[in-house]
Design a protein around this motif. Structure first.
Motif, PDB file in Angstrom:
ATOM      1  N   ARG A 190      27.877   5.965  -0.326  1.00  0.00           N
ATOM      2  CA  ARG A 190      27.819   4.761   0.496  1.00  0.00           C
ATOM      3  C   ARG A 190      28.737   4.998   1.692  1.00  0.00           C
ATOM      4  O   ARG A 190      29.942   5.197   1.555  1.00  0.00           O
ATOM      5  CB  ARG A 190      28.321   3.575  -0.308  1.00  0.00           C
ATOM      6  N   SER A 191      28.154   5.026   2.892  1.00  0.00           N
ATOM      7  CA  SER A 191      28.950   5.117   4.108  1.00  0.00           C
ATOM      8  C   SER A 191      28.987   3.744   4.760  1.00  0.00           C
ATOM      9  O   SER A 191      28.457   2.764   4.231  1.00  0.00           O
ATOM     10  CB  SER A 191      28.355   6.142   5.066  1.00  0.00           C
ATOM     11  N   ALA A 192      29.616   3.665   5.922  1.00  0.00           N
ATOM     12  CA  ALA A 192      29.664   2.394   6.634  1.00  0.00           C
ATOM     13  C   ALA A 192      28.275   1.914   7.042  1.00  0.00           C
ATOM     14  O   ALA A 192      28.070   0.712   7.239  1.00  0.00           O
ATOM     15  CB  ALA A 192      30.556   2.519   7.865  1.00  0.00           C
ATOM     16  N   THR A 193      27.307   2.827   7.133  1.00  0.00           N
ATOM     17  CA  THR A 193      25.999   2.438   7.666  1.00  0.00           C
ATOM     18  C   THR A 193      24.822   2.718   6.748  1.00  0.00           C
ATOM     19  O   THR A 193      23.704   2.288   7.049  1.00  0.00           O
ATOM     20  CB  THR A 193      25.748   3.171   9.006  1.00  0.00           C
ATOM     21  N   THR A 194      25.034   3.437   5.637  1.00  0.00           N
ATOM     22  CA  THR A 194      23.894   3.804   4.793  1.00  0.00           C
ATOM     23  C   THR A 194      24.313   3.943   3.332  1.00  0.00           C
ATOM     24  O   THR A 194      25.489   4.066   3.002  1.00  0.00           O
ATOM     25  CB  THR A 194      23.288   5.169   5.210  1.00  0.00           C
ATOM     26  N   CYS A 195      23.286   3.963   2.459  1.00  0.00           N
ATOM     27  CA  CYS A 195      23.427   4.494   1.106  1.00  0.00           C
ATOM     28  C   CYS A 195      22.416   5.631   0.993  1.00  0.00           C
ATOM     29  O   CYS A 195      21.240   5.474   1.368  1.00  0.00           O
ATOM     30  CB  CYS A 195      23.143   3.431   0.053  1.00  0.00           C
ATOM     31  N   VAL A 196      22.863   6.791   0.502  1.00  0.00           N
ATOM     32  CA  VAL A 196      22.040   7.989   0.497  1.00  0.00           C
ATOM     33  C   VAL A 196      22.069   8.618  -0.883  1.00  0.00           C
ATOM     34  O   VAL A 196      23.098   8.606  -1.565  1.00  0.00           O
ATOM     35  CB  VAL A 196      22.543   9.020   1.537  1.00  0.00           C
ATOM     36  N   ARG A 197      20.923   9.208  -1.276  1.00  0.00           N
ATOM     37  CA  ARG A 197      20.871  10.007  -2.497  1.00  0.00           C
ATOM     38  C   ARG A 197      20.407  11.416  -2.142  1.00  0.00           C
ATOM     39  O   ARG A 197      19.391  11.599  -1.471  1.00  0.00           O
ATOM     40  CB  ARG A 197      19.899   9.401  -3.509  1.00  0.00           C
ATOM     41  N   PHE A 198      21.185  12.417  -2.607  1.00  0.00           N
ATOM     42  CA  PHE A 198      20.839  13.815  -2.428  1.00  0.00           C
ATOM     43  C   PHE A 198      20.591  14.454  -3.786  1.00  0.00           C
ATOM     44  O   PHE A 198      21.247  14.111  -4.777  1.00  0.00           O
ATOM     45  CB  PHE A 198      21.981  14.580  -1.741  1.00  0.00           C
ATOM     46  N   GLY A 199      19.663  15.408  -3.833  1.00  0.00           N
ATOM     47  CA  GLY A 199      19.477  16.205  -5.032  1.00  0.00           C
ATOM     48  C   GLY A 199      20.570  17.247  -5.161  1.00  0.00           C
ATOM     49  O   GLY A 199      21.362  17.466  -4.234  1.00  0.00           O
ATOM     50  N   PRO A 200      20.638  17.950  -6.305  1.00  0.00           N
ATOM     51  CA  PRO A 200      21.679  18.960  -6.511  1.00  0.00           C
ATOM     52  C   PRO A 200      21.671  20.072  -5.461  1.00  0.00           C
ATOM     53  O   PRO A 200      22.714  20.673  -5.187  1.00  0.00           O
ATOM     54  CB  PRO A 200      21.359  19.519  -7.901  1.00  0.00           C
ATOM     55  N   ASP A 201      20.495  20.338  -4.867  1.00  0.00           N
ATOM     56  CA  ASP A 201      20.403  21.389  -3.847  1.00  0.00           C
ATOM     57  C   ASP A 201      20.659  20.859  -2.445  1.00  0.00           C
ATOM     58  O   ASP A 201      20.516  21.594  -1.462  1.00  0.00           O
ATOM     59  CB  ASP A 201      19.039  22.074  -3.904  1.00  0.00           C
ATOM     60  N   GLY A 202      21.021  19.579  -2.323  1.00  0.00           N
ATOM     61  CA  GLY A 202      21.295  18.998  -1.017  1.00  0.00           C
ATOM     62  C   GLY A 202      20.105  18.345  -0.361  1.00  0.00           C
ATOM     63  O   GLY A 202      20.230  17.789   0.738  1.00  0.00           O
ATOM     64  N   THR A 203      18.935  18.383  -1.011  1.00  0.00           N
ATOM     65  CA  THR A 203      17.750  17.737  -0.448  1.00  0.00           C
ATOM     66  C   THR A 203      17.929  16.225  -0.446  1.00  0.00           C
ATOM     67  O   THR A 203      18.290  15.629  -1.469  1.00  0.00           O
ATOM     68  CB  THR A 203      16.498  18.092  -1.272  1.00  0.00           C
ATOM     69  N   GLU A 204      17.671  15.618   0.712  1.00  0.00           N
ATOM     70  CA  GLU A 204      17.792  14.163   0.793  1.00  0.00           C
ATOM     71  C   GLU A 204      16.605  13.503   0.105  1.00  0.00           C
ATOM     72  O   GLU A 204      15.455  13.754   0.457  1.00  0.00           O
ATOM     73  CB  GLU A 204      17.876  13.716   2.247  1.00  0.00           C
ATOM     74  N   ARG A 205      16.862  12.661  -0.881  1.00  0.00           N
ATOM     75  CA  ARG A 205      15.800  11.992  -1.635  1.00  0.00           C
ATOM     76  C   ARG A 205      15.446  10.644  -1.039  1.00  0.00           C
ATOM     77  O   ARG A 205      14.290  10.254  -1.020  1.00  0.00           O
ATOM     78  CB  ARG A 205      16.207  11.842  -3.091  1.00  0.00           C
ATOM     79  N   TRP A 206      16.457   9.909  -0.608  1.00  0.00           N
ATOM     80  CA  TRP A 206      16.203   8.663   0.115  1.00  0.00           C
ATOM     81  C   TRP A 206      17.463   8.219   0.855  1.00  0.00           C
ATOM     82  O   TRP A 206      18.556   8.697   0.581  1.00  0.00           O
ATOM     83  CB  TRP A 206      15.677   7.547  -0.784  1.00  0.00           C
ATOM     84  N   ARG A 207      17.265   7.325   1.792  1.00  0.00           N
ATOM     85  CA  ARG A 207      18.356   6.813   2.622  1.00  0.00           C
ATOM     86  C   ARG A 207      18.029   5.371   2.994  1.00  0.00           C
ATOM     87  O   ARG A 207      16.897   5.074   3.408  1.00  0.00           O
ATOM     88  CB  ARG A 207      18.496   7.671   3.879  1.00  0.00           C
TER      89      ARG A 207
END
Length: 410
Positions: A190-207
């Motif tokens: 959770r940043s000031a502007t988003t919530c993000v999920r990354f996979g173990p390899d760094g692939t962005e799953r959603w934002r």
């Protein structure tokens, strides 16, 4: 050494806890006279500190701030990692303590001997999260500066836990990263502007876009919003947004519901009953469908601690709330409060701020003098970093760096 067992008491439905408290309150007047001096008990009425790990904020992805075992009075307080003012506690694994503050992250043995230190490009902005299965340490970061193209980038930096090698950097929005959780190798931030999920390899799953937790009407900025990782359950991710608690679908990141909360400024905390969201102006409890359970006029910038039938909130005093009704069952004075959450052991609730204090969760009286188990007067612990119980010790962040509070040898 094994991780702290996930407390099961928060998943059980309330049974006789509230009845027990009513019975005790009925006999307190007759019992109080015989309790004079109970606050002077030493370590004979509590177990040792938990001798396990603490991998992330709240001691697990549901952020319950709950750990097994007891809380003996410390015999020694020593500085472990010197820093300037810090706003986040450490993580602990296999007797190694990982601490991020200012522009460095450090791994140290329990004796305080440095194992490795790495300089950071930006500024550490929260408690690290460990993924020991993959040998990684994730550190929330605030950007080093602004550019015309990319103002104040927020990120999560990944390091090898063995030698501190920097492995990757994940961009998670703008300004600052409020917190990070790791579940099954996936990284939630959770940043000031988003919530993000990354996979173990760094692939962005959603934002998903969110608003900064900044409330100008209360002169409350987000410079101390350093302990707000996403709360992750089997099927959901809970995050505070400006004036709201939001439930996101864990797989897709889609909004499931949004509940109004006045000025949330801390991590949500979840168990089988639902979710508790503390806030600068109130505390709200909802079930997992988003239906309100109760709402209290308690003001807290720190997350709650959940322990079965009991909820602990730092709101001028430390309050024990009944999980079903939200009513205060007892409260005790604390000299200062900020963003440091209380931590509940099996028999004690620990509070940092102007030192460290431990209060009995159960006592034969309902008055503050009967509740105080001990006070670590020599600690300089501030109210802006939650205490951590791991490796048979208590860790707190003081005005001059990370402190370790060690009990007397049995």
């Amino acid at each position: 050494m094994s991780p702290a067992p996930p407390p099961s008491d928060g998943d059980e439905q309330p049974q006789w806890g509230a009845v027990r408290r009513r019975v005790l309150s009925g006999i307190v007047v007759g019992a109080t006279a015989g309790l004079a001096g109970c606050g002077s008990l030493g370590n004979t009425d509590t177990a040792a500190f938990h001798d396990g790990d603490w991998h992330s904020y709240g001691n697990g992805p549901e952020n319950r701030n709950r750990v097994a075992a007891g809380a003996p009075k410390p015999a020694d307080v020593s500085r472990m990692v010197p820093t300037g003012w810090a706003y986040a506690p450490p993580a602990v694994h296999d007797d190694v303590v990982y601490f991020a503050a200012e522009k460095r992250v450090t791994a140290s043995g329990l004796d305080g001997v440095e194992i490795w230190t790495e300089r950071l490009d930006g500024e550490a902005f929260g408690i690290p999260a460990l993924d020991p299965d993959r040998g990684r340490l994730y550190v929330p970061m605030r950007g080093a500066g602004s550019t015309d193209v990319d103002p104040e980038p927020a990120s999560v930096a990944a390091f090898a836990i063995t030698d501190g090698e920097r492995l990757a950097t994940y961009r998670v929005g703008d300004e600052a990263t409020y917190g990070v959780s790791v579940v099954d190798g996936d990284v939630y931030a959770r940043s000031a502007t988003t919530c993000v999920r990354f996979g173990p390899d760094g692939t962005e799953r959603w934002r998903r876009s969110l608003d900064p937790l900044v409330y100008d009407e209360y002169n409350l900025g987000d410079s101390t919003a350093t302990q707000i990782p996403p709360t992750v359950t089997d099927d959901a991710v809970y995050v505070p947004d400006r004036d709201a608690l939001v439930k996101l679908d864990r797989e897709s990141g889609d909004d499931r519901w949004r509940v109004s909360v006045d000025t949330p400024y801390a991590a949500a905390v979840a168990d089988g009953r639902g979710v508790v969201q503390t806030a600068h102006q109130e505390v709200v409890a909802v079930d997992h469908a988003g239906e309100e359970r109760w709402r209290r006029d308690l003001h807290s910038r720190a997350a709650a601690a959940l322990a079965g039938d009991d909820i602990y909130v730092n709101a001028s005093d430390v309050h024990e709330l009944d999980a079903t009704s939200g009513e205060t069952t007892w409260q005790a004075h604390i000299p200062s409060e900020g963003t440091a959450a209380p931590v509940a052991t099996d028999d004690t609730v620990i509070v940092a701020g102007s030192g460290v204090r431990a209060f009995r969760r159960a006592a034969d009286g309902l008055f503050a003098p009967d509740r105080l188990r001990w006070e670590a007067e020599s600690s300089t612990a501030t109210p802006y970093a939650s205490p951590v119980v791991a490796a048979g010790r208590l860790f707190a962040v003081g005005t001059f760096g990370l402190e370790v509070l060690t009990p007397k040898e049995p």
